[in-house]
Design a protein around this motif. Structure first.
Motif, PDB file in Angstrom:
ATOM      1  N   ILE A   1       9.348  -7.783   8.497  1.00  0.00           N
ATOM      2  CA  ILE A   1      10.213  -7.697   7.193  1.00  0.00           C
ATOM      3  C   ILE A   1       9.391  -7.686   5.978  1.00  0.00           C
ATOM      4  O   ILE A   1       8.651  -8.794   5.744  1.00  0.00           O
ATOM      5  N   GLU A   2       9.289  -6.713   5.186  1.00  0.00           N
ATOM      6  CA  GLU A   2       8.350  -6.625   3.834  1.00  0.00           C
ATOM      7  C   GLU A   2       9.069  -7.036   2.553  1.00  0.00           C
ATOM      8  O   GLU A   2      10.334  -7.203   2.644  1.00  0.00           O
ATOM      9  N   TYR A   3       8.011  -7.592   1.521  1.00  0.00           N
ATOM     10  CA  TYR A   3       8.853  -7.900   0.490  1.00  0.00           C
ATOM     11  C   TYR A   3       8.061  -7.147  -0.535  1.00  0.00           C
ATOM     12  O   TYR A   3       6.899  -6.908  -0.632  1.00  0.00           O
ATOM     13  N   PHE A   4       9.103  -6.617  -1.624  1.00  0.00           N
ATOM     14  CA  PHE A   4       8.353  -5.762  -2.481  1.00  0.00           C
ATOM     15  C   PHE A   4       8.754  -6.567  -3.978  1.00  0.00           C
ATOM     16  O   PHE A   4       9.862  -6.392  -4.578  1.00  0.00           O
TER      17      PHE A   4
ATOM     18  N   LYS B   1       0.825  -1.099  -0.035  1.00  0.00           N
ATOM     19  CA  LYS B   1       0.032  -0.012   0.117  1.00  0.00           C
ATOM     20  C   LYS B   1       0.944   1.355   0.213  1.00  0.00           C
ATOM     21  O   LYS B   1       1.471   1.710   0.898  1.00  0.00           O
ATOM     22  N   LEU B   2       1.094   1.739  -1.256  1.00  0.00           N
ATOM     23  CA  LEU B   2       2.050   2.692  -1.316  1.00  0.00           C
ATOM     24  C   LEU B   2       1.397   4.300  -1.502  1.00  0.00           C
ATOM     25  O   LEU B   2       0.240   4.387  -2.125  1.00  0.00           O
ATOM     26  N   LYS B   3       1.911   5.179  -0.765  1.00  0.00           N
ATOM     27  CA  LYS B   3       1.543   6.740  -0.947  1.00  0.00           C
ATOM     28  C   LYS B   3       2.345   7.281  -2.134  1.00  0.00           C
ATOM     29  O   LYS B   3       3.318   6.907  -2.115  1.00  0.00           O
ATOM     30  N   ARG B   4       1.631   8.181  -2.928  1.00  0.00           N
ATOM     31  CA  ARG B   4       1.958   8.711  -4.155  1.00  0.00           C
ATOM     32  C   ARG B   4       2.422  10.116  -3.549  1.00  0.00           C
ATOM     33  O   ARG B   4       1.806  10.780  -2.691  1.00  0.00           O
ATOM     34  N   GLY B   5       3.302  10.753  -4.392  1.00  0.00           N
ATOM     35  CA  GLY B   5       3.893  12.054  -4.206  1.00  0.00           C
ATOM     36  C   GLY B   5       4.505  12.325  -2.899  1.00  0.00           C
ATOM     37  O   GLY B   5       4.525  13.411  -2.332  1.00  0.00           O
ATOM     38  N   MET B   6       5.493  11.346  -2.474  1.00  0.00           N
ATOM     39  CA  MET B   6       5.990  11.614  -1.277  1.00  0.00           C
ATOM     40  C   MET B   6       7.427  12.074  -1.699  1.00  0.00           C
ATOM     41  O   MET B   6       7.819  11.936  -2.635  1.00  0.00           O
TER      42      MET B   6
ATOM     43  N   ARG C   1      13.258   4.662  -6.901  1.00  0.00           N
ATOM     44  CA  ARG C   1      12.028   5.383  -6.697  1.00  0.00           C
ATOM     45  C   ARG C   1      11.343   4.494  -6.142  1.00  0.00           C
ATOM     46  O   ARG C   1      10.350   5.008  -5.500  1.00  0.00           O
ATOM     47  N   LYS C   2      11.196   3.342  -6.615  1.00  0.00           N
ATOM     48  CA  LYS C   2      10.077   2.237  -6.066  1.00  0.00           C
ATOM     49  C   LYS C   2      10.227   2.003  -4.365  1.00  0.00           C
ATOM     50  O   LYS C   2       9.179   2.108  -3.788  1.00  0.00           O
ATOM     51  N   VAL C   3      11.415   1.843  -4.209  1.00  0.00           N
ATOM     52  CA  VAL C   3      11.700   1.620  -2.704  1.00  0.00           C
ATOM     53  C   VAL C   3      11.936   2.948  -1.861  1.00  0.00           C
ATOM     54  O   VAL C   3      11.237   2.781  -0.630  1.00  0.00           O
ATOM     55  N   SER C   4      12.035   4.143  -2.628  1.00  0.00           N
ATOM     56  CA  SER C   4      11.515   5.210  -2.056  1.00  0.00           C
ATOM     57  C   SER C   4      10.087   5.414  -1.646  1.00  0.00           C
ATOM     58  O   SER C   4       9.856   5.801  -0.187  1.00  0.00           O
ATOM     59  N   ASP C   5       9.193   5.070  -2.509  1.00  0.00           N
ATOM     60  CA  ASP C   5       7.758   5.138  -2.120  1.00  0.00           C
ATOM     61  C   ASP C   5       7.551   4.339  -1.172  1.00  0.00           C
ATOM     62  O   ASP C   5       6.662   4.807   0.058  1.00  0.00           O
ATOM     63  N   ALA C   6       7.873   2.987  -1.038  1.00  0.00           N
ATOM     64  CA  ALA C   6       7.674   2.111  -0.008  1.00  0.00           C
ATOM     65  C   ALA C   6       8.123   2.576   1.395  1.00  0.00           C
ATOM     66  O   ALA C   6       7.348   2.405   2.462  1.00  0.00           O
ATOM     67  N   PHE C   7       9.245   3.073   1.549  1.00  0.00           N
ATOM     68  CA  PHE C   7      10.057   3.547   2.707  1.00  0.00           C
ATOM     69  C   PHE C   7       9.024   4.554   3.298  1.00  0.00           C
ATOM     70  O   PHE C   7       8.866   4.913   4.409  1.00  0.00           O
TER      71      PHE C   7
ATOM     72  N   ILE D   1      12.979  -3.716   4.055  1.00  0.00           N
ATOM     73  CA  ILE D   1      12.328  -4.328   2.942  1.00  0.00           C
ATOM     74  C   ILE D   1      13.047  -5.226   2.067  1.00  0.00           C
ATOM     75  O   ILE D   1      14.463  -4.872   2.016  1.00  0.00           O
ATOM     76  N   GLN D   2      12.755  -6.209   1.597  1.00  0.00           N
ATOM     77  CA  GLN D   2      13.705  -7.352   0.912  1.00  0.00           C
ATOM     78  C   GLN D   2      13.172  -7.160  -0.601  1.00  0.00           C
ATOM     79  O   GLN D   2      11.870  -7.328  -0.767  1.00  0.00           O
ATOM     80  N   ALA D   3      13.861  -6.721  -1.448  1.00  0.00           N
ATOM     81  CA  ALA D   3      13.460  -6.654  -2.865  1.00  0.00           C
ATOM     82  C   ALA D   3      13.322  -7.821  -3.573  1.00  0.00           C
ATOM     83  O   ALA D   3      13.793  -8.726  -2.885  1.00  0.00           O
TER      84      ALA D   3
END
Length: 389
Positions: A235-238, A33-38, A141-147, A154-156
């Motif tokens: 620990i999350e998985y992306f 569940k990612l927030k956009r515009g962060m 960019r993707k893991v920044s949104d997740a963070f 996060i484990q990619a």
């Protein structure tokens, strides 16, 4: 004889059901569940390397090409026992180079030196790569949104960048089976994803706190995971954040790598399994126990062969009492379901015939394990520099 078979059947059945349950769970989607515009996350990408002069410069250049604002990322190569000319080439690329040296080198020691170096101007988050890893173009960019959306560990999705030999194809499939069962399947059932040593993202202060407890081990990712889960971190998985990893291309390197991995597994089983049972009973810590239980699992490739032999004996011999054929079918189904559809091709079909070779290499790896295996680092030779895209 019947008693021995029943005990063996029970032990293997537990593992088969474990793989089957998480294998089926991994078939369901898992979306963050990612927030956009962060805002952008300030990252430090740490790349520890030990005597890997042949690939590290290319890895550094590839890291610089990732689409992310330069002011929000630092790339730091932790150069252990590199040649002076390699260090000079690295500096010319524009990455930061921290030369480190130890009497007994481990990846954990290098990372801790890197974290100490970063503490002078700490980032928000740290990305850990291996010296052969290549991040996908939009990875940061993707893991920044997740963070920024609240996921602090996060484990990619680490995946193969080469399938140049049958052994590399088998190693690629094994990696994806692990992603499916130990990461995606686990998250879908509410448990933490397994760390895999690279393609990992951590909040800086949290990572430094736990890494400071780890030095002399060749399985730093597993020990880190134990410590985090014991303290009930998740620990999350992306799945959609890719890091491309070189798979071993030869039987020799496959055996060398597995000797190190299995040595670490046996070490952690001896030191943590019963502590995991204790925490399950007294504190209800399922996540921690699950990780400790994984240290008791038979290697996947070895179990493929073992169950295949037992199923054949069960079919042709009247002496076995248990239903090995059903158990084998369940395990094979779990393995087949865990391999991505896009990997089912002629290369995989040819590679399947190399499973006996991989099994023999695994058996050889087990025989080579010593007390020093879990605490001494030995580099796996690599040289494939393709980006995997």
């Amino acid at each position: 004889m019947e008693y021995i078979e029943n005990v063996l059947y029970t032990l293997i059945a537990i593992q088969v059901f474990y793989f089957f349950i998480f294998g089926m769970a991994g078939l369901a989607p898992h979306e963050l569940k990612l927030k956009r515009g962060m805002p952008f996350t300030r990252f430090a990408i740490l790349i520890p390397g030990y005597k890997e002069d042949n690939i590290i410069v290319d890895t550094a250049k590839k890291a610089l090409e990732v689409d992310y604002p330069a002011e929000y990322r630092r790339i730091v190569v932790l150069a252990d026992s590199f040649k002076p000319e390699t260090v000079e080439k690295l500096r010319l690329t524009g990455v930061e180079v921290l030369e480190v040296s130890f009497e007994h080198s481990t990846k954990a020691k290098s990372i801790n030196k890197g974290l100490e170096y970063l503490s002078q101007d700490p980032p928000e988050a740290v990305v850990i790569l291996d010296s052969d890893n290549v991040m996908a173009h939009f990875f940061l960019r993707k893991v920044s949104d997740a963070f920024q959306s609240g996921y602090k560990i996060i484990q990619a999705h680490r995946t193969a960048k080469n399938r140049n030999t049958p052994m590399a194809v088998l190693d690629s499939a094994n990696e994806e089976i692990g992603n499916h069962i130990f990461r995606k399947g686990h998250r879908n059932l509410g448990l933490s994803a397994a760390l895999i040593g690279s393609g990992m993202v951590f909040e800086f202060n949290l990572f430094r706190k736990y890494m400071s407890q780890i030095t002399d081990t060749a399985g730093e990712d597993k020990l880190l995971e134990m410590l985090l889960l014991k303290d009930r971190h998740t620990i999350e998985y992306f799945e959609h954040a890719y890091v491309y990893d070189e798979k071993v291309s030869t039987t020799k390197n496959f055996g060398k790598q597995r000797t190190r991995w299995l040595g670490a597994q046996f070490y952690f089983f001896r030191h943590f399994f019963f502590d995991g049972v204790k925490h399950l009973i007294t504190k209800g810590n399922i996540d921690y126990f699950d990780k400790c239980f994984q240290m008791a699992l038979i290697p996947k490739v070895l179990l493929i062969g073992l169950l295949g032999i037992l199923a054949l004996v069960d079919y042709f011999s009247p002496y076995l009492q248990c239903n090995w054929i059903v158990l084998t079918a369940m395990y094979y189904l779990a393995m087949l379901a865990s391999v991505p559809a896009n990997m089912y091709d002629a290369q995989l079909a040819r590679a399947i015939f190399h499973i006996p070779v991989a099994m023999m290499a695994l058996i050889g790896s087990i025989l080579k394990i010593t007390k020093k295996t879990a605490t001494h680092f030995e580099v796996t030779e690599k040289g494939h520099t393709g980006d995997g895209n």
